[in-house]
Design an enzyme around this catalytic site. Sequence first.
Site, PDB file in Angstrom:
ATOM      1  CB  CYS A   1       2.107  76.736  79.053  1.00 43.64           C
ATOM      2  SG  CYS A   1       2.817  75.455  78.015  1.00 43.64           S
TER       3      CYS A   1
ATOM      4  CB  CYS B   1       5.690  76.723  79.090  1.00 46.17           C
ATOM      5  SG  CYS B   1       4.805  76.924  77.536  1.00 46.17           S
TER       6      CYS B   1
END
Length: 144
Positions: A69, A72
């Site tokens: 991600c 993230c």
Amino acid sequence: MEDSLHVVCPHCDAVNRVPDGKLNDKPTCGKCKHALFTGHPVELNGPRFMKHIARSGIPVLVDFWAPWCGPCRMMAPAYEQAAQHLEPAVRVVKVNTEEAQDVAARYAIRSIPTLALFRGGSEVARQAGAMDAPHIVAWAETRA
């Protein structure tokens, strides 16, 4: 007699009783003798996660994330900075949703990164999307 809180060790997962007024005094684990607060997010898998949220006497801030991600990974340094500001009032942890799919499913994590705040074993707040360190700290402090 001073009230005490349960604090789960980030190293050995032992539950420690720490007097409320001593959280800022760099308490150590009675079992493994390591610091109970490191100023860094604690990486937790499923069973460890459940123990930390169920047994912690302080709020637990969770970053649900995954290595693939982009947002993230972008938020990771900010989350690290936030941990330095929030501990010892709040335990700061990370849960990799790829490795702990059961936890992600149990808490219906639909997008990542997602921050969730737990108190007394129950989720009390949730926020999806990447944030910078000041916003993470402010969000957690107003809900903890």
